[in-house]
Design a protein around this motif. Structure first.
Motif, mmCIF file in Angstrom:
data_model
loop_
_atom_site.group_PDB
_atom_site.id
_atom_site.type_symbol
_atom_site.label_atom_id
_atom_site.label_comp_id
_atom_site.label_asym_id
_atom_site.label_seq_id
_atom_site.Cartn_x
_atom_site.Cartn_y
_atom_site.Cartn_z
ATOM 1 N N ALA A 87 0.843 -1.199 0.000
ATOM 2 C CA ALA A 87 0.000 0.000 0.000
ATOM 3 C C ALA A 87 0.879 1.250 0.000
ATOM 4 O O ALA A 87 0.639 2.205 -0.740
ATOM 5 C CB ALA A 87 -0.935 -0.009 1.200
ATOM 6 N N ALA A 88 1.904 1.244 0.861
ATOM 7 C CA ALA A 88 2.932 2.285 0.856
ATOM 8 C C ALA A 88 4.283 1.597 0.995
ATOM 9 O O ALA A 88 4.423 0.647 1.780
ATOM 10 C CB ALA A 88 2.729 3.281 1.984
ATOM 11 N N ARG A 111 5.858 0.902 -7.668
ATOM 12 C CA ARG A 111 4.666 0.076 -7.895
ATOM 13 C C ARG A 111 3.892 -0.195 -6.613
ATOM 14 O O ARG A 111 3.352 -1.282 -6.404
ATOM 15 C CB ARG A 111 5.055 -1.229 -8.598
ATOM 16 C CG ARG A 111 5.508 -0.989 -10.025
ATOM 17 C CD ARG A 111 6.284 -2.172 -10.601
ATOM 18 N NE ARG A 111 5.594 -3.450 -10.407
ATOM 19 C CZ ARG A 111 6.188 -4.642 -10.569
ATOM 20 N NH1 ARG A 111 7.474 -4.694 -10.884
ATOM 21 N NH2 ARG A 111 5.500 -5.746 -10.388
ATOM 22 N N ASN A 112 3.856 0.800 -5.737
ATOM 23 C CA ASN A 112 2.996 0.729 -4.562
ATOM 24 C C ASN A 112 1.648 1.379 -4.884
ATOM 25 O O ASN A 112 1.516 2.092 -5.877
ATOM 26 C CB ASN A 112 3.686 1.401 -3.386
ATOM 27 C CG ASN A 112 4.997 0.704 -3.045
ATOM 28 O OD1 ASN A 112 5.015 -0.377 -2.487
ATOM 29 N ND2 ASN A 112 6.120 1.331 -3.414
ATOM 30 N N GLN A 113 0.653 1.146 -4.045
ATOM 31 C CA GLN A 113 -0.679 1.665 -4.348
ATOM 32 C C GLN A 113 -0.828 3.138 -3.976
ATOM 33 O O GLN A 113 -1.094 3.972 -4.832
ATOM 34 C CB GLN A 113 -1.743 0.828 -3.633
ATOM 35 C CG GLN A 113 -2.021 -0.501 -4.304
ATOM 36 C CD GLN A 113 -2.617 -0.345 -5.692
ATOM 37 O OE1 GLN A 113 -3.539 0.441 -5.894
ATOM 38 N NE2 GLN A 113 -2.092 -1.093 -6.651
ATOM 39 N N PHE A 114 -0.680 3.455 -2.704
ATOM 40 C CA PHE A 114 -0.966 4.816 -2.233
ATOM 41 C C PHE A 114 0.227 5.751 -2.390
ATOM 42 O O PHE A 114 0.106 6.844 -2.937
ATOM 43 C CB PHE A 114 -1.417 4.782 -0.774
ATOM 44 C CG PHE A 114 -1.491 6.137 -0.122
ATOM 45 C CD1 PHE A 114 -2.407 7.086 -0.564
ATOM 46 C CD2 PHE A 114 -0.633 6.479 0.907
ATOM 47 C CE1 PHE A 114 -2.466 8.344 0.018
ATOM 48 C CE2 PHE A 114 -0.683 7.728 1.494
ATOM 49 C CZ PHE A 114 -1.600 8.661 1.045
ATOM 50 N N LEU A 136 0.299 3.238 -8.141
ATOM 51 C CA LEU A 136 -0.709 2.754 -9.076
ATOM 52 C C LEU A 136 -2.127 3.197 -8.781
ATOM 53 O O LEU A 136 -2.944 3.280 -9.696
ATOM 54 C CB LEU A 136 -0.670 1.217 -9.088
ATOM 55 C CG LEU A 136 0.678 0.599 -9.489
ATOM 56 C CD1 LEU A 136 0.659 -0.899 -9.226
ATOM 57 C CD2 LEU A 136 0.992 0.901 -10.931
ATOM 58 N N GLY A 137 -2.474 3.442 -7.511
ATOM 59 C CA GLY A 137 -3.852 3.773 -7.157
ATOM 60 C C GLY A 137 -4.304 5.091 -7.759
ATOM 61 O O GLY A 137 -3.502 5.924 -8.187
ATOM 62 N N ARG A 138 -5.599 5.300 -7.767
ATOM 63 C CA ARG A 138 -6.142 6.536 -8.346
ATOM 64 C C ARG A 138 -5.519 7.777 -7.710
ATOM 65 O O ARG A 138 -5.299 8.781 -8.382
ATOM 66 C CB ARG A 138 -7.661 6.556 -8.172
ATOM 67 C CG ARG A 138 -8.333 7.768 -8.799
ATOM 68 C CD ARG A 138 -9.822 7.702 -8.601
ATOM 69 N NE ARG A 138 -10.178 7.803 -7.186
ATOM 70 C CZ ARG A 138 -11.434 7.774 -6.739
ATOM 71 N NH1 ARG A 138 -12.439 7.613 -7.587
ATOM 72 N NH2 ARG A 138 -11.672 7.890 -5.442
ATOM 73 N N ASP A 139 -5.231 7.713 -6.410
ATOM 74 C CA ASP A 139 -4.590 8.815 -5.701
ATOM 75 C C ASP A 139 -3.109 8.542 -5.454
ATOM 76 O O ASP A 139 -2.496 9.148 -4.575
ATOM 77 C CB ASP A 139 -5.292 9.056 -4.358
ATOM 78 C CG ASP A 139 -6.736 9.486 -4.550
ATOM 79 O OD1 ASP A 139 -7.007 10.235 -5.506
ATOM 80 O OD2 ASP A 139 -7.591 9.067 -3.749
ATOM 81 N N VAL A 164 0.000 12.404 -8.316
ATOM 82 C CA VAL A 164 0.977 13.493 -8.278
ATOM 83 C C VAL A 164 2.355 12.959 -7.889
ATOM 84 O O VAL A 164 2.481 11.881 -7.310
ATOM 85 C CB VAL A 164 0.557 14.606 -7.284
ATOM 86 C CG1 VAL A 164 -0.779 15.208 -7.678
ATOM 87 C CG2 VAL A 164 0.513 14.087 -5.854
ATOM 88 N N GLY A 165 3.369 13.750 -8.217
ATOM 89 C CA GLY A 165 4.705 13.383 -7.776
ATOM 90 C C GLY A 165 4.856 13.502 -6.269
ATOM 91 O O GLY A 165 5.361 12.592 -5.607
ATOM 92 N N MET A 166 4.391 14.630 -5.705
ATOM 93 C CA MET A 166 4.494 14.864 -4.271
ATOM 94 C C MET A 166 3.321 15.709 -3.811
ATOM 95 O O MET A 166 2.930 16.666 -4.482
ATOM 96 C CB MET A 166 5.796 15.589 -3.929
ATOM 97 C CG MET A 166 5.982 15.912 -2.454
ATOM 98 S SD MET A 166 7.429 16.970 -2.139
ATOM 99 C CE MET A 166 8.720 15.944 -2.815
ATOM 100 N N GLU A 167 2.776 15.353 -2.651
ATOM 101 C CA GLU A 167 1.725 16.148 -2.016
ATOM 102 C C GLU A 167 2.164 16.490 -0.605
ATOM 103 O O GLU A 167 2.659 15.617 0.128
ATOM 104 C CB GLU A 167 0.414 15.376 -1.975
ATOM 105 C CG GLU A 167 -0.726 16.172 -1.317
ATOM 106 C CD GLU A 167 -2.004 15.368 -1.252
ATOM 107 O OE1 GLU A 167 -3.050 15.931 -1.565
ATOM 108 O OE2 GLU A 167 -1.948 14.174 -0.888
#
Length: 232
Positions: A87-88, A111-114, A136-139, A164-167
Motif C-alpha cells: 500500500a505504501a 509500484r505501490n498503491q498509495f 498505481l492507485g487513483r490517488d 501526483v509526484g508529491m503532495e
C-alpha cells in the motif's frame, strides 16, 4: 546485528539490521521498526509485497500493508535498497505526537498503491537520493508529506505516478530541493503550508507543474518542461 536469515515478512526489529537476501511476496507488512535509533540497511536487496491488500488486517483498527514501517520511533534510518508492491513502500508515522530525526537514504520505492514514501508527523526528517515511482492507485503519489516540520526532500526522483509526484499538507518549514518530477499524471508538486522552500527542482512532462497553497513560501530556480500548466 540481525541477519536476513533471522528476518521474515512482518518481523519487528529493535536492533540495527542488515539484509543479506530479498524478502519476497510479503502478505502484509515487510519489516516493522520497533525501537528508537535503529538503522535498517537493505544492503541492495528488495522488500517485496504481494500486490494485494492484506487479507488478515483491518484498516479501520490497525495499519496495514507497508513495506518498511516506522511507527513513531526517533533516530531511525532506512537505506540502500528497494521496496515495492505494498500500500505504501516506506512509511514513517505516529498516531500521537511527532517522531524526530528519521531518514530515508538511497531507497527505491516502486509500484505501490498509495505512496512510494509516506512521511507523517515527523520533525527534522530527511529523504535523500531516493525515488517514489509508479504508484498505481487513483490517488497514488511518489511522496506524501503530512503534519510534519523541518523535513528535507533532497535529490530524489518521483516519476510515473498515477496522481501526483508529491503532495504536502499541514507541513511547514520544509525544503524540497534538487529533485526530478517526471511524467506524473497530474501535478508534479501539490503544495501547502507556510515558510517552505522549493528550489532547483526539474519538472518534466507532468500533467501540470506546481499547485501552490499556504503562505510565505519561496519557489525559486525550478525548471519546468512540458505539461499543461506551470505554477498556479
Amino acid at each position: 546485528r540481525a541477519r536476513a536469515s533471522q528476518v521474515s515478512c512482518g518481523d519487528r526489529i529493535t536492533v540495527d539490521t542488515t539484509l543479506e537476501q530479498d524478502l519476497v511476496n510479503c502478505p502484509n507488512h515487510g519489516i516493522v521498526i520497533a525501537a528508537d535509533g535503529v538503522t535498517l540497511d537493505l544492503n541492495g536487496h528488495l522488500v517485496d509485497g504481494d500486490g494485494k491488500p492484506a487479507a488478515d488486517c483491518d484498516q479501520q483498527k490497525e495499519p496495514c500493508d507497508f513495506g518498511v514501517f516506522n511507527d513513531g520511533h526517533d533516530g531511525v534510518t532506512v537505506r540502500d535498497g528497494s521496496v515495492r508492491e505494498f500500500a505504501a513502500g516506506v512509511l514513517f508515522g505516529t498516531a500521537s505526537g511527532r517522531a524526530h530525526d528519521n531518514r530515508v537514504l538511497d531507497v527505491s520505492a516502486t509500484r505501490n498503491q498509495f505512496a512510494g514514501i509516506g512521511i507523517f508527523s515527523q520533525v527534522r526528517g530527511l529523504v535523500r537520493n531516493s525515488s517514489g515511482d509508479g504508484s498505481l492507485g487513483r490517488d497514488g503519489m511518489g511522496l506524501s508529506l503530512g503534519n510534519s516540520h523541518q523535513v528535507r526532500i533532497l535529490n530524489n526522483s518521483f516519476r510515473h505516478n498515477a496522481h501526483v509526484g508529491m503532495e504536502t499538507f499541514e507541513s511547514d518549514r520544509y525544503l524540497i530541493k534538487g529533485n526530478l518530477f517526471s511524467r506524473n499524471d497530474q501535478e508534479a508538486i501539490l503544495m501547502g503550508g507556510h515558510d517552505n522552500q522549493v528550489r532547483r527542482n526539474r519538472l518534466v512532462r507532468n500533467g501540470s507543474g506546481m499547485s501552490l497553497g499556504g503562505r510565505d513560501n519561496v519557489v525559486a530556480h525550478n525548471r519546468i518542461v512540458g505539461g499543461h500548466d506551470g505554477i498556479r
